[in-house]
Scaffold this motif. Sequence first.
Motif, PDB file in Angstrom:
ATOM      1  N   GLN A 251      12.774  49.969   0.743  1.00 17.77           N
ATOM      2  CA  GLN A 251      11.729  50.043   0.999  1.00 17.77           C
ATOM      3  C   GLN A 251      11.028  51.124   1.790  1.00 17.77           C
ATOM      4  O   GLN A 251      11.138  50.516   2.979  1.00 17.77           O
ATOM      5  CB  GLN A 251      11.106  49.027   0.742  1.00 17.77           C
ATOM      6  CG  GLN A 251       9.880  49.085   1.132  1.00 17.77           C
ATOM      7  CD  GLN A 251       8.787  47.303   1.635  1.00 17.77           C
ATOM      8  OE1 GLN A 251       9.181  46.456   1.934  1.00 17.77           O
ATOM      9  NE2 GLN A 251       7.645  47.188   0.950  1.00 17.77           N
TER      10      GLN A 251
ATOM     11  N   VAL B  62       5.644  52.282   0.535  1.00 23.43           N
ATOM     12  CA  VAL B  62       5.897  51.706  -1.512  1.00 23.43           C
ATOM     13  C   VAL B  62       5.613  50.115  -0.982  1.00 23.43           C
ATOM     14  O   VAL B  62       6.190  49.560  -0.500  1.00 23.43           O
ATOM     15  CB  VAL B  62       7.214  51.789  -1.288  1.00 23.43           C
ATOM     16  CG1 VAL B  62       7.890  51.538  -2.880  1.00 23.43           C
ATOM     17  CG2 VAL B  62       7.439  54.052  -1.481  1.00 23.43           C
ATOM     18  N   SER B  63       4.819  50.062  -2.003  1.00 25.16           N
ATOM     19  CA  SER B  63       4.560  48.310  -2.300  1.00 25.16           C
ATOM     20  C   SER B  63       5.599  47.355  -3.414  1.00 25.16           C
ATOM     21  O   SER B  63       6.269  48.432  -3.953  1.00 25.16           O
ATOM     22  CB  SER B  63       3.480  47.629  -3.248  1.00 25.16           C
ATOM     23  OG  SER B  63       2.190  48.259  -1.534  1.00 25.16           O
ATOM     24  N   PRO B  64       5.946  46.563  -2.661  1.00 19.35           N
ATOM     25  CA  PRO B  64       6.772  45.412  -3.979  1.00 19.35           C
ATOM     26  C   PRO B  64       6.161  45.655  -5.524  1.00 19.35           C
ATOM     27  O   PRO B  64       5.059  45.579  -5.568  1.00 19.35           O
ATOM     28  CB  PRO B  64       6.497  44.355  -3.203  1.00 19.35           C
ATOM     29  CG  PRO B  64       7.004  43.926  -2.579  1.00 19.35           C
ATOM     30  CD  PRO B  64       5.165  45.131  -2.011  1.00 19.35           C
ATOM     31  N   ALA B  65       6.601  45.498  -5.964  1.00 21.98           N
ATOM     32  CA  ALA B  65       6.925  45.709  -7.752  1.00 21.98           C
ATOM     33  C   ALA B  65       7.201  44.455  -8.488  1.00 21.98           C
ATOM     34  O   ALA B  65       7.639  43.829  -7.804  1.00 21.98           O
ATOM     35  CB  ALA B  65       6.739  47.007  -8.554  1.00 21.98           C
TER      36      ALA B  65
ATOM     37  N   MET C 150      12.668  46.015 -10.221  1.00 26.37           N
ATOM     38  CA  MET C 150      12.682  46.489  -9.621  1.00 26.37           C
ATOM     39  C   MET C 150      14.872  47.154 -10.136  1.00 26.37           C
ATOM     40  O   MET C 150      14.809  46.797 -10.661  1.00 26.37           O
ATOM     41  CB  MET C 150      13.643  45.888  -7.868  1.00 26.37           C
ATOM     42  CG  MET C 150      14.560  46.534  -7.427  1.00 26.37           C
ATOM     43  SD  MET C 150      15.159  45.005  -6.200  1.00 26.37           S
ATOM     44  CE  MET C 150      13.632  44.786  -5.296  1.00 26.37           C
TER      45      MET C 150
ATOM     46  N   ALA D 267       8.449  51.912  -6.008  1.00 24.92           N
ATOM     47  CA  ALA D 267       9.097  50.969  -5.704  1.00 24.92           C
ATOM     48  C   ALA D 267      10.134  50.473  -5.212  1.00 24.92           C
ATOM     49  O   ALA D 267      11.030  51.525  -5.118  1.00 24.92           O
ATOM     50  CB  ALA D 267       8.823  50.317  -6.885  1.00 24.92           C
TER      51      ALA D 267
ATOM     52  N   ARG E 235      10.740  54.616 -12.967  1.00 20.46           N
ATOM     53  CA  ARG E 235       9.772  54.448 -13.201  1.00 20.46           C
ATOM     54  C   ARG E 235       8.714  54.264 -14.181  1.00 20.46           C
ATOM     55  O   ARG E 235       7.125  53.669 -14.272  1.00 20.46           O
ATOM     56  CB  ARG E 235       9.154  55.593 -12.142  1.00 20.46           C
ATOM     57  CG  ARG E 235       7.397  55.943 -11.952  1.00 20.46           C
ATOM     58  CD  ARG E 235       7.176  57.487 -11.426  1.00 20.46           C
ATOM     59  NE  ARG E 235       5.581  57.591 -11.087  1.00 20.46           N
ATOM     60  CZ  ARG E 235       5.202  57.194 -10.041  1.00 20.46           C
ATOM     61  NH1 ARG E 235       5.389  56.957  -9.095  1.00 20.46           N
ATOM     62  NH2 ARG E 235       3.869  57.617  -9.636  1.00 20.46           N
TER      63      ARG E 235
ATOM     64  N   THR F 204       8.713  50.614 -15.025  1.00 25.77           N
ATOM     65  CA  THR F 204       8.147  49.743 -13.031  1.00 25.77           C
ATOM     66  C   THR F 204       6.552  49.456 -13.450  1.00 25.77           C
ATOM     67  O   THR F 204       6.313  48.768 -13.192  1.00 25.77           O
ATOM     68  CB  THR F 204       8.361  50.258 -11.873  1.00 25.77           C
ATOM     69  OG1 THR F 204      10.306  50.289 -11.569  1.00 25.77           O
ATOM     70  CG2 THR F 204       8.255  49.643 -10.479  1.00 25.77           C
TER      71      THR F 204
END
Length: 458
Positions: free
Chosen positions: A89, A93-96, A99, A125, A347, A350
């Motif tokens: 991480q 960068v934030s979780p999505a 993955m 992500a 991407r 995601t």
Amino acid sequence: MGSFGMGRRPRGSLRISVARRWLVPATVWLLVSAGLRAGLDEYIRKPDSSYSWKLKNKVELSTGVVYDLELISQTWQGITWTHQLQVYQPSGVSPAATMLIYVTGGKANPANMLFGTELAKGIGAPVAVLYDIPNQPLLGNKREDALIAETFVRYLESKDENWPLLFPMVKSVIRAMDTLQAFSEQTWGKKVEKFVISGGSKRGWTTWLTAATGDPRVKAIAPLVIDMLNLRLQMSHQVECFGTYSEMIRDYTERKLVPMPDTEEARRLWAMVDPWVYRERLTQPKLIVNGANDPYWTVDALNLYWDDLPGDKWVLIVPNAGHDLMQRTAAGRDRSRALTTLAAFVRHYTLDNPMPRMTWQHKDADGQHVLCVSCDQQPKGARLWVARAPTLDFRKATWEERVLPEADKQIEARLAPPGDGFMAFYAELDFSDNGTIYRLSTQLRVVGKGRKENASGK
């Protein structure tokens, strides 16, 4: 990280006409394949109380956080399979909800951790890397293809369908998805719902078969350098092009697995592990990445299965690159062509941002070979890659670039016939995502005197 084979079905896509030297009749193959799914499905669904996971370490770096997990995926043939599973991480960068799981062998090291962090940064992500696929060495200190071949032989001798090594390799990915869902909910309070699966070579083989399980969490796949679907024809095509089987698959030829023994068990074995046999399940969006000089496969191996793949699909062929996808350039060896396209593909899925749509048509007109390409987005650039060889063996050929003009999302390339020998060519288009240029290819065509090919016209 270990070695790394658009859109709708294209008009005029290519089918290779192949001699059936050692092949069983197609009707027999279909009868064998009718019940083969039970082997993979039953193995994946079989309860296994040894499954567990734990967070071993959390490493704070200047570039972000690395979560180091230990995963026990299963017990296979009395052997407990343990894996390192790392989540990268990057800072900011934030979780999505989606993955990437990149499947590889070996253990994490500083180079791998940098790769994972940079890939996650490019995607925007967190990214997971699943190591130790397969667990090895095993069965007399065997590794990689020698280990897979050993398990195939043991299946033929015992008829125990738990033996083929691809089955526990796939189950390890399924258990990684289970683990990452639990981990993400505990760590971020946000459960990852979907996954893009990728890996190279036999890990690409694992990627295909993971999608073939029908697990609804697999949102998209990106198999790398595993250009072998439709094995029944691929092996015969190798003999046609190389005069023999590739030396890179000697672990299978030396164990007399190739050519396929004329037995029911052998036909069932190869059907159980050939992703092409599961093709109606492979509906997920697919990015196929191959090296144009990969010594494992014929240069046009993709044409033996491309038309059969349902759903959205894209291909990138890396010129002057082998099984490691390292492109040979004047400045040195570079893997960025493959990695930027892989990152862009992940991407797109995601962020649920549609990929560019491409269609193409290979044809002959006015004594020339013509390739027409249409896109729904204006490409940033376009080129033709061309190679020549005295035979159908292009493994050591040099690919030369020809810049193509593009206008109004339409591209046309024309080539004179090669005269002596053979010529291979394909188009490559540039697109932009998040300020980064990435590439997508068309199918590749091989032409020359006496060359047999069938245009599907679909």
